[in-house]
Design an enzyme around this catalytic site. Structure first.
Site, PDB file in Angstrom:
ATOM      1  N   VAL A  61       0.882  -1.177   0.000  1.00 30.25           N
ATOM      2  CA  VAL A  61       0.000   0.000   0.000  1.00 30.25           C
ATOM      3  C   VAL A  61       0.914   1.220   0.000  1.00 30.25           C
ATOM      4  O   VAL A  61       1.870   1.240   0.759  1.00 30.25           O
ATOM      5  CB  VAL A  61      -0.851   0.042   1.280  1.00 30.25           C
ATOM      6  CG1 VAL A  61      -2.069   0.905   1.075  1.00 30.25           C
ATOM      7  CG2 VAL A  61      -1.256  -1.342   1.711  1.00 30.25           C
ATOM      8  N   CYS A  62       0.651   2.211  -0.827  1.00 29.44           N
ATOM      9  CA  CYS A  62       1.676   3.254  -0.981  1.00 29.44           C
ATOM     10  C   CYS A  62       1.108   4.601  -1.345  1.00 29.44           C
ATOM     11  O   CYS A  62      -0.054   4.718  -1.690  1.00 29.44           O
ATOM     12  CB  CYS A  62       2.616   2.926  -2.129  1.00 29.44           C
ATOM     13  SG  CYS A  62       3.246   1.297  -2.142  1.00 29.44           S
TER      14      CYS A  62
END
Ligand code: NAG
Ligand code: NAG
Ligand code: NAG
Ligand code: NAG
Length: 390
Positions: free
Chosen positions: A137-138
């Site tokens: 997740v970024c």
């Protein structure tokens, strides 16, 4: 097909169970964080990986220094899986060794070489490599300042669903990952061809820069047809396509220009949907490529004349609103707008990526890149309480 409903259900259950003692926490845009970052705590080591060397041995130097940390991390992953189902691990260990030979060259030999160098089973190293295709997740940003200079930055958040420690307010896997962060310089013909930020033992690329040519980040795109299903089908022999994190290595190795890179990342078939964020060195060269497996769903480009001097990608399509329980896009945009194009440089972008919840309990590192100078700066990140779990 998108599975927004499943996402909502999964996240809601998580939010309810996790967040009773951790209220949602957002804050004002941060300032002066770049200068204040404690570099003694948080700058990863740099290693060279020589592409002219045998794939079986080219990661040896990295593994000599980080092998134990990699094995500790794999041990934790297996513990967690074992708690879910002992049978699962058994199946994995039985199946995966046969799968390695299905990997494209040189990744098959690199994974075998890493296993050999550390004494870990091949299957474990492969499992470790599959993990990143699924749980990343970024937040990624490309911004163009008023002089036309491009900056590309990202937070890498990893470890979602991986063992929330209620007492310490940490994600178990995220804690084990931070010591694995390394800068890698990929060398060819005795020269640095491109650079990447990696987790030691991982052979794909999630963050990379080819000086003077392009920089690149990968963000997960959640989707029913996404990373997990894609990998499972690949393992079962049902699916063709590039691993989403191997294609970028090919691109960094062979793309001669930004346009070349965009074209390669747009066309080739993948195992799973993903977002590729790319920057070049010239004004206007910045894009978010939203990928389906076979096609490109959308390319969102910088357009300074239209007022779009930056692009931001978290883990949601640009044409839909992020869900209320995971909106990192809005605070990132708010802080970029507040900074303004004129003051847009490493320090101010670092500040944006230091603002909660863009910075959260899953954040392992922040990387700052600039293609024209070839600069890559990596900082290990922690998020002190109160801080949102993602
Ligand atoms: C733009 O360029 C000028 C002159 O080279 C420099 O003084 C200024 O700091 C630059 N601005 C930014 C935002 O980089
Ligand atoms: C929680 O934090 C304490 C104190 O920092 C540490 O000693 C302990 O090992 C941590 N627990 C886990 C499971 O990481
Ligand atoms: C998403 O990107 C497309 C193509 O670049 C653009 O037409 C559209 O306006 C964008 N949507 C939003 C909400 O930004
Ligand atoms: C940028 O935006 C302007 C105005 O909206 C539009 O006319 C132009 O075609 C856009 N340029 C690119 C490269 O998309």
């Amino acid at each position: 097909m998108h599975c927004n409903l499943c996402l909502v259900i999964v996240w809601s259950v998580l939010a309810l169970t996790l967040c009773q003692d951790v209220p949602p926490f957002t804050e004002d845009c941060q300032h002066g964080m770049y200068k204040n970052h404690d570099r003694s705590l948080g700058v990863p080591p740099t290693f060279k990986v020589d592409l002219d060397k045998d794939p079986m041995t080219r990661w040896n130097d990295v593994m000599k220094h980080k092998g134990n940390e990699m094995k500790a991390m794999i041990g934790q992953v297996k513990n967690l899986l074992n708690n879910i189902s002992p049978k699962l691990i058994e199946t994995v260990e039985k199946y995966l060794p046969n799968i390695i030979n299905k990997l494209p060259s040189p990744y098959d030999d690199e994974i075998k070489g890493i296993a050999m160098a550390t004494g870990a089973p091949d299957a474990d190293v492969l499992l470790f490599n599959i993990f990143y295709e699924i749980f990343t997740v970024c937040t990624s940003i490309v911004a163009q300042d008023t002089n036309g200079t491009l900056y590309h930055a990202r937070n890498l958040d990893f470890g979602l669903f991986m063992g929330w420690d209620v007492k310490n307010h940490t994600w178990l896997i995220t804690e084990y990952l931070r010591p694995l962060v390394v800068n890698v310089e990929f060398v060819k013909g005795g020269k640095v061809l491109y650079k990447a930020v990696n987790f030691a033992g991982y052979v794909g690329v999630l963050t990379g820069i080819k000086p003077g040519v392009l920089s690149f980040t990968l963000n997960e795109r959640f989707n029913l047809d996404g990373g997990f299903v894609g990998m499972l089908e690949w393992i079962l022999g049902d699916r063709e396509g590039h691993w989403t994190s191997f294609l970028p290595r090919t691109v960094l190795e062979s793309a001669a220009s930004y346009d070349d890179a965009v074209s390669m990342l747009t066309k080739d078939e993948l195992l799973a949907p993903v977002y590729y964020i790319v920057s070049g060195s010239k004004p206007g060269e910045g894009a978010v490529i939203t990928r389906d497996r076979k096609e490109t769903a959308n390319v969102l480009k910088l357009n300074v004349t239209a007022g779009d001097w930056y692009v931001v990608e978290t883990n949601y399509d640009n044409w839909s609103n992020p869900p209320f329980f995971d909106n990192r896009r809005k605070p990132a945009k708010k802080c970029l707008d507040e900074t303004g194009q004129k003051r847009s440089q490493f320090p101010s972008i670092y500040d944006v990526l230091s603002t909660k919840p863009v910075l959260n309990k899953l954040t392992t590192y922040t990387a700052l890149m600039r293609v024209d100078t070839g600069a890559l700066e990596t900082y290990i990140r922690y998020c002190s309480d109160p801080c949102y779990p993602w």
